[in-house]
Design a protein around this motif. Structure first.
Motif, PDB file in Angstrom:
ATOM      1  N   TYR A 755       0.849  -1.194   0.000  1.00  0.00           N
ATOM      2  CA  TYR A 755       0.000   0.000   0.000  1.00  0.00           C
ATOM      3  C   TYR A 755       0.883   1.243   0.000  1.00  0.00           C
ATOM      4  N   GLU A 836     -12.248  -4.552  -2.977  1.00  0.00           N
ATOM      5  CA  GLU A 836     -12.551  -5.415  -4.119  1.00  0.00           C
ATOM      6  C   GLU A 836     -12.383  -6.858  -3.658  1.00  0.00           C
ATOM      7  N   ILE A 838     -10.857 -10.124  -4.474  1.00  0.00           N
ATOM      8  CA  ILE A 838      -9.826 -10.687  -5.352  1.00  0.00           C
ATOM      9  C   ILE A 838      -9.445 -12.058  -4.794  1.00  0.00           C
ATOM     10  N   THR A 845      -8.935  -1.687  -0.852  1.00  0.00           N
ATOM     11  CA  THR A 845      -8.113  -0.948  -1.818  1.00  0.00           C
ATOM     12  C   THR A 845      -7.853   0.474  -1.326  1.00  0.00           C
ATOM     13  N   GLN A 875      -3.641   3.519  -0.185  1.00  0.00           N
ATOM     14  CA  GLN A 875      -4.119   3.092  -1.504  1.00  0.00           C
ATOM     15  C   GLN A 875      -3.362   1.823  -1.864  1.00  0.00           C
ATOM     16  N   ARG A 876      -4.091   0.781  -2.180  1.00  0.00           N
ATOM     17  CA  ARG A 876      -3.420  -0.493  -2.452  1.00  0.00           C
ATOM     18  C   ARG A 876      -2.725  -0.446  -3.803  1.00  0.00           C
ATOM     19  N   VAL A 877      -1.517  -0.980  -3.832  1.00  0.00           N
ATOM     20  CA  VAL A 877      -0.778  -1.076  -5.086  1.00  0.00           C
ATOM     21  C   VAL A 877      -1.224  -2.364  -5.766  1.00  0.00           C
ATOM     22  N   PRO A 878      -1.807  -2.268  -6.968  1.00  0.00           N
ATOM     23  CA  PRO A 878      -2.268  -3.498  -7.617  1.00  0.00           C
ATOM     24  C   PRO A 878      -1.122  -4.478  -7.801  1.00  0.00           C
ATOM     25  N   SER A 879      -1.395  -5.736  -7.509  1.00  0.00           N
ATOM     26  CA  SER A 879      -0.324  -6.715  -7.637  1.00  0.00           C
ATOM     27  C   SER A 879      -0.231  -7.183  -9.081  1.00  0.00           C
TER      28      SER A 879
END
Lengths: 879, 423
Positions: A755, A836, A838, A845, A875-879
């Motif tokens: 994040y 979200e 996932i 997120t 803010q989550r960093v998309p993996s």
């Protein structure tokens, strides 16, 4: 007064005498060769001569002083005080040892009124054990003042009682020449004890806080111990202690919770009746207390365990019943618990684990039969035994079950032999754990009939015996203690047999085992299945972790401790330095951690550090750690050969250490000295006194230390006699109902991955940003940079624990460490702003955090003025 | 003031950080705070009764006066306002209606003020032009609200607020009004059998005459003297709110038992509180004949959290208040997230109030703030929040009525929520 005069007089002639002794030695040394003897012989002759002189002078002084004291009117009071008090000796000064346990217990009590009485009592025990009762009195005076408006009646009673105990202890260690102070302290302590009784009078006789029991117990002890001239009232003492005894004994469950108070209750009743000439009651109470004489002893404040040559035990024998009357937990026959289940069709008896010896297994089984007979239940034959792991104290009694029914089937994890080989190779070096009658052969002979492994039917489909379903769980690594650890779950009753996965020693402390990763994985799994009752391999663990909730709560703290220990190891701190750091995560100070968790953490801290240190370091370290291999005997030679100290001098030094709370230091000192003077009575007495105090210090924090210290001085603490008739109680289900609020599907797994975050303080141009990585299981770490407002960017390491609740709110406890090592602690409350799903997990997120305390200005290290609060957005960093 | 009515400890106490005296009375104090009579009303301008502007240049009243004025003497009729907020199968939905008949009328002098001006009742501020292009503070002087009930009840009040330009010469406004006196059924506010009352305003104006304002009066009513035993029935003859009014939703904020309100200390003084609330659906209404009020709480549908700055040790009667980090989260009855709304109370007032049965004075809280942003269903949401509540610091507990006014001028929200009934 006599002591003071005596002390001064002693000093006046002992010092010159010592000087004369040293001079004599120097003078005669050159004569050694001429006389044809060696230097050591000459030295011993000189020592002998001076010791005889010293003893004669001492006797003369004692007789003179007795004569003087006889002439004063204070003699009756002094006598009374001397009879009842155990003088520790010199007045205390600041000791050399750090006391991280005391510091921790103070920290958890400093945050506000504690809702768990044992946390308050434990702090009192620590203050008295390390002889800092004067400081403790001040601290408890402060609690009563600061928490005044917030104290519930039971809490007020416990705080007042603890203060009374501390003041009485202070009186006990105050030299008698300060007689006025001693009397004032004694009177005040009695007054506080009386107040405690008053504020708890309207409470139930017994509840989980034990406020009324504590108040009357303390009142009884103090009125029994303090002289009548100070205000001690023997009738009050008798009434209080008889009430405590009768109340606890009136209910079996109360006995299991309150027996920590019984030994001293009965002992003091014995003394009171003895003084009153009631020999029958005196002897009866003495027998119940298990003490052999009426002589006062170093008070073991409260004892949870019994340890003797016959082995470690829970304090009393009893049967706990659960699972609609099908589940039986037999305690007090062995250091391990015996568990039995009567199948739903009542045609099978199933056992979980088999204790240490066939004798104890038989004892537990017979006790169960006796209890069932009382209840009119006919026991079915034993057909199945499930072993949670292959430690001595769980399979050592297996032969009894084989003998009981040769057709019995044993179930165990398939890799049991790995552990079996390990434990057969090395048994614990202290006999008082497993008993001096323990035999290794049954452990070596242990062979399960059915092996449970991945893919095996019992693991995949469960095991159904007479309609009762058992499920097994194999955690990679064994679950925490041994590699063959196995969980046994009774889903129908929501009962989990946990074996020893979470014994505080993270494996046997004498063997190379234990796996923190596996332990944490076990805790995660238990938090998923949420058993209402967790039955451990040892009764004390049932006390601290009776259900899934405290296990779930302690998980992030243990993970934090492991990480923090590893960090400090990487900085080349040695084990002792890490122990002295008083490590604890900020989150453990929260009110919802008070019950169970705060005290449980201190059970684990030292041993987790030890285990992690042992598993992550070599045999040498900084400061020449372990580079030499000196024995105790060689170290002891420092005293005798190189410093020329006599046993008496060493004993005086040890006494001084005890007075200063340096108990472990005193223990080492007398142990080293006894290697040089094995026949010294004065050193043996010093040793006994020292390890008694160490037993007191550790009795509720580390039972293994209690056993080792007891065996070291051969000072048993027998089990309390609670009668021969079997007694049972219903195991209470204390797991709370699901928290009110909404289950929106969030959990710790919702905060998982990387994040980015920003942080701001309102009204200030100070912004921070950072990145953090969360393990999804309650821990996270990262880095942040804060603009200090002066053009500087302050980098800080971020380490924390967190908990996300089902409704998407949460809390995080964070340590921010600057490059110079200064650490700031903060607590943030979080809300998930967006999420979200996932991979089946509801991942947050966006989150927002709000600080609980006014933020600290990083440029000054002080809170902002005007005060500002921190708000952080993730803010989550998309993996 | 009758001494018998004065609580024994009127002065704010001084406590060390972490101290929460009176905690044993949390339940009772919460009940006292929740006991309130609500008067939700709506103000739609009646062209037949024009408001009177106070021009900067009186000599050119007919020309410049319409554009350059320093005050508006408001004289309006007020309707009962009925808001039903529900959690439907698709999420939150609300039905707004106003009565066709007036239930009260109001007169007030509405005056823009400089940002650094401290308004007081009865004192005219320096002449300040209304600037429709920037946010501006205002005060409301000589306020008189008269109900058309049987007892001709009413209140006199004073307060202040702020404008927020929204284009086209229109201004959103939020305001907090302190009720100074009561008459008729509300006479208890004068003789202090009713501890206090606060009014908040949420709406828009297009000076000088066009406006649509929601007013909610909250009267603290610990003894229930204004409460009905049965719910007030919904409006029979009702009409819609005017275009541009937006959609109003009412939520009752109550202390979250799992996460108690925490006082924030600095320098030994409480500087505010971390607030955690459960948000409950609520319908509030009053009988126009008797002024008896009913409050019908519904299920919990969300949470609110914020950091409230408010000096609870302030000896003054009125204290400023504001919040940061304000988040309103909503979920449906199936446990699905609807999203979050970010709103800070950028301006608020806390009125120190003695409340019999509470160990220390409590604070009536009024405030407002525009929507900042949102997530989920509320992404891009615009609007204005007003709060009308009561907070106790010792013991820490609260009861807040939140009024959320959703605007959707660009149609984005409407598009996203098509079929949900939200707009």
């Amino acid at each position: 007064m006599a002591d003071r005069v005596s002390s001064l007089l002693s000093l006046s002639w002992r010092l010159p005498l010592e000087g004369a002794r040293q001079l004599t030695k120097l003078a005669v040394a050159p004569l050694a060769g001429l006389a044809g003897g060696d230097a050591a012989t000459i030295d011993r002759s000189v020592d002998k001569l001076f010791r005889a002189t010293e003893e004669a002078a001492g006797q003369l002084q004692e007789q003179t002083l007795d004569l003087l004291v006889d002439t004063t009117t204070l003699r009756p009071l002094v006598q009374a005080l001397q009879q009842n008090f155990n003088q520790l000796g010199p007045e205390p000064e600041i000791g050399s040892q750090k006391q991280p346990e005391l510091e921790y217990l103070k920290a958890i009590n400093d945050t506000g009124p504690n809702s768990y009485s044992l946390n308050i009592l434990m702090l009192t025990v620590q203050y008295t054990a390390v002889n800092r009762s004067a400081e403790g009195s001040r601290v408890f005076e402060g609690y009563l003042r600061d928490y005044d408006a917030r104290l519930l009646p039971w809490q007020r009673g416990v705080y007042l009682s603890c203060l009374a105990l501390l003041l009485a202890h202070q009186a006990q260690v105050t030299p008698l020449w300060r007689l006025v102070d001693v009397v004032a302290l004694g009177r005040r302590s009695l007054d506080l004890a009386r107040q405690a009784k008053e504020v708890t009078a309207a409470l139930p006789d017994f509840d989980e806080n034990m406020g009324k029991v504590v108040a009357r117990w303390v009142s009884g002890l103090l009125n029994a111990a303090l002289p009548t001239l100070v205000g001690g009232n023997r009738q009050t003492a008798l009434a209080d202690l008889e009430w405590v005894s009768a109340t606890i004994m009136s209910n079996v469950y109360w006995q299991t919770q309150g027996y920590i108070f019984l030994r001293e209750t009965w002992f003091n009743l014995a003394r009171l009746y003895d003084a009153a000439g009631d020999t029958v009651r005196a002897e009866e109470n003495l027998r119940r207390s298990t003490y052999k004489t009426f002589e006062p002893h170093t008070t073991l404040f409260a004892t949870l365990f019994a340890c003797a040559p016959s082995g470690l035990r829970d304090g009393i024998k009893a049967v706990g019943v659960a699972g609609d009357g099908h589940v039986f937990n037999v305690t007090g026959h062995d250091m391990s618990e015996f568990n039995y289940i009567i199948s739903k069709d009542r045609r099978h008896l199933i056992a979980v684990d088999g204790g240490t010896r066939w004798q104890t297994a038989e004892s537990a089984y017979q006790y169960l039969l006796g209890y069932l007979a009382q209840q009119g239940i006919t026991p079915p034959p034993l057909t199945t035994v499930i072993f949670t792991h292959a430690h001595w104290d769980h399979v050592g009694g297996q032969a009894f079950y084989r003998r009981l029914n040769p057709e019995v089937r044993f179930y165990a994890r398939s890799n049991y032999h790995t552990e079996q080989e390990k434990v057969v190779f090395l048994t614990p070096p202290y006999q008082w754990f497993l008993s001096d009658q323990f035999s290794l052969q049954p452990v070596a002979d242990y062979r399960p009939d059915v092996l449970i492994e991945p893919g095996s039917p019992p693991l995949q489909e469960g095991l159904v015996v007479g309609g009762t379903r058992f499920e097994f769980k194999l955690i990679q690594g064994g679950g925490g203690e041994t590699v063959d650890g196995m969980f046994v779950h009774l889903p129908e009753y929501s009962i989990l047999y946990a074996g020893d996965f979470i014994v505080p020693w993270i494996g046997s402390p004498y063997n190379a085992e234990g796996d923190m990763e596996s332990l944490l994985a076990s805790l995660d799994w238990i938090a998923e299945i949420k058993p209402a009752i967790v039955l451990h391999g040892h009764g004390a663990l049932d006390f601290f972790f009776p259900n899934w909730e405290p296990l779930a709560k302690i998980r992030p703290h243990l993970a934090w401790l492991r990480d923090e220990t590893l960090r400090l190891i990487s900085q080349h701190l040695n084990r002792q330095e890490i122990q002295e750091r008083n490590l604890y995560p900020q989150g453990i100070l929260a009110p919802d951690q008070q019950e169970y968790v705060q005290l449980a953490y201190i059970l684990f801290r030292e041993t987790v550090i030890n285990r992690v240190f042992r598993q992550h370091t070599g045999y040498w370290g900084k400061h020449l750690r372990s580079v030499d291999y000196l024995t105790n005997q060689e170290l002891g030679s420092i005293f005798s050969r190189y410093l020329g100290l006599s046993p008496e001098q060493i004993a005086v030094a040890a006494d001084r250490m005890l007075a200063n709370g340096d108990l472990e230091l005193a223990g080492r000192t007398v142990d080293w000295a006894l290697t040089q003077f094995p026949d010294s009575e004065v050193l043996r007495q010093a040793s006994h006194k020292t390890f008694q105090l160490l037993k007191q210090k550790w009795q509720l924090i580390n039972v293994f230390k209690l056993v080792m210290y007891s065996e070291h001085i051969r000072d048993p603490l027998p089990q309390l006699p609670m009668g021969e008739a079997p007694q049972g109680f219903e195991i209470p289900i204390t797991a709370s109902k699901p928290e009110p609020g909404f289950d929106l599907g969030y959990s710790n797994a919702s905060f998982q991955g990387d994040y980015n975050f920003s942080i701001y303080f309102d009204g200030r141009n100070i912004l921070g940003q950072g990145v953090t990585s969360s393990d999804g299981r309650g821990s996270f770490s990262g880095l942040q940079e804060i603009n200090t407002g002066s053009g500087q960017l302050l980098k800080q390491r971020v380490v924390g624990t967190y908990q996300i609740f089902p409704d998407g709110t949460g809390v995080a406890h964070i340590d921010l460490t600057a490059p110079d090592g200064t650490t700031t602690r903060a607590t943030f409350d979080y809300v998930v702003l967006a999420a979200e799903v996932i991979g089946g997990v509801k991942l947050a997120t966006q989150l927002q955090g709000m600080s609980r305390e006014p933020a600290v200005d990083p440029s000054t290290g002080r809170p902002f003025d005007p005060p500002q609060l921190g708000v952080s957005k993730f803010q989550r960093v998309p993996s | 003031m009758s001494s018998a009515l004065t609580p024994p400890l009127a002065s704010p106490p001084v406590f060390p950080p972490g101290a929460t005296p009176g905690i044993e009375k949390s339940g009772e104090v919460t009940r006292l705070l929740q006991a309130a009579a609500y008067y939700p009303i709506f103000n739609v301008h009646n062209p037949a009764i024009p408001n009177d502007t106070v021009p900067l240049f009186p000599i050119a009243k007919q020309t410049l006066g319409q554009a350059l004025f320093t005050a508006v003497n408001v004289n309006e009729q007020l309707q009962r306002f009925d808001v039903v907020t529900e959690m439907g199968p698709q999420g939150l939905q609300a039905f707004n209606a106003i009565s066709s008949d007036p239930v009260a009328n109001v007169t007030i002098r509405w005056t823009p003020i400089p940002d650094n001006y401290a308004p007081s009742p009865g004192i005219s501020p320096p002449p300040t032009l209304l600037n429709p292009f920037t946010t501006q503070r205002f005060t409301m002087l000589n306020g008189q609200l008269s109900f058309q009930d049987r007892r001709v009840s009413g209140i006199s009040a004073f307060g202040s607020g702020r404008t927020f330009p929204i284009g086209g010469g229109s201004l959103n406004i939020g305001a907090v009004i302190n009720v100074l006196q009561g008459f008729g059924a509300l006479y208890g506010l004068t003789d202090e059998t009713l501890p206090g009352a606060t009014m908040v305003i949420n709406g828009f104006i297009t000076p000088p005459n066009d406006l649509a304002l929601n007013l909610v009066v909250r009267v603290m009513d610990p003894n229930g003297q204004l409460a009905t035993s049965t719910p007030v029935p919904p409006l029979v003859k009702a009409g819609p709110t005017p275009a541009g009014s937006g959609t109003f939703m009412f939520f009752l904020g109550e202390a979250d038992p799992r996460r108690p309100m925490r006082l924030l200390y600095s320098g030994g003084e409480p500087i505010g509180a971390q607030m955690f609330e459960n948000l409950r659906l609520v319908r509030i209404a009053f009988d126009k004949e008797t002024l008896q009020s009913s409050t019908q709480p519904g299920p919990i549908v969300g949470t609110a959290s914020s950091l409230l700055y408010c000096s609870f040790q302030n000896e003054g009667t009125v204290t400023t208040a504001q919040s940061t980090g304000g988040v309103f989260r909503f979920h449906d009855t199936q446990g699905r997230d609807l999203g979050s709304l970010f709103i800070n109370m950028i301006e608020g007032r806390a009125f120190r109030t003695l409340l019999r049965g509470a160990p220390w004075p409590v604070f009536r809280l009024g405030g407002f703030g525009p929507f900042l942003n949102g997530t989920g269903s509320f992404a891009g949401a615009a609007g204005m929040m007003t709060v009308n509540g009561v907070i106790s610091a010792f013991p820490p507990t609260l009861s807040n009525l939140y009024i959320l006014r959703f605007l959707d001028s660009g149609g984005r929200l409407q598009e996203r929520l098509q079929g949900t009934g939200l707009v």
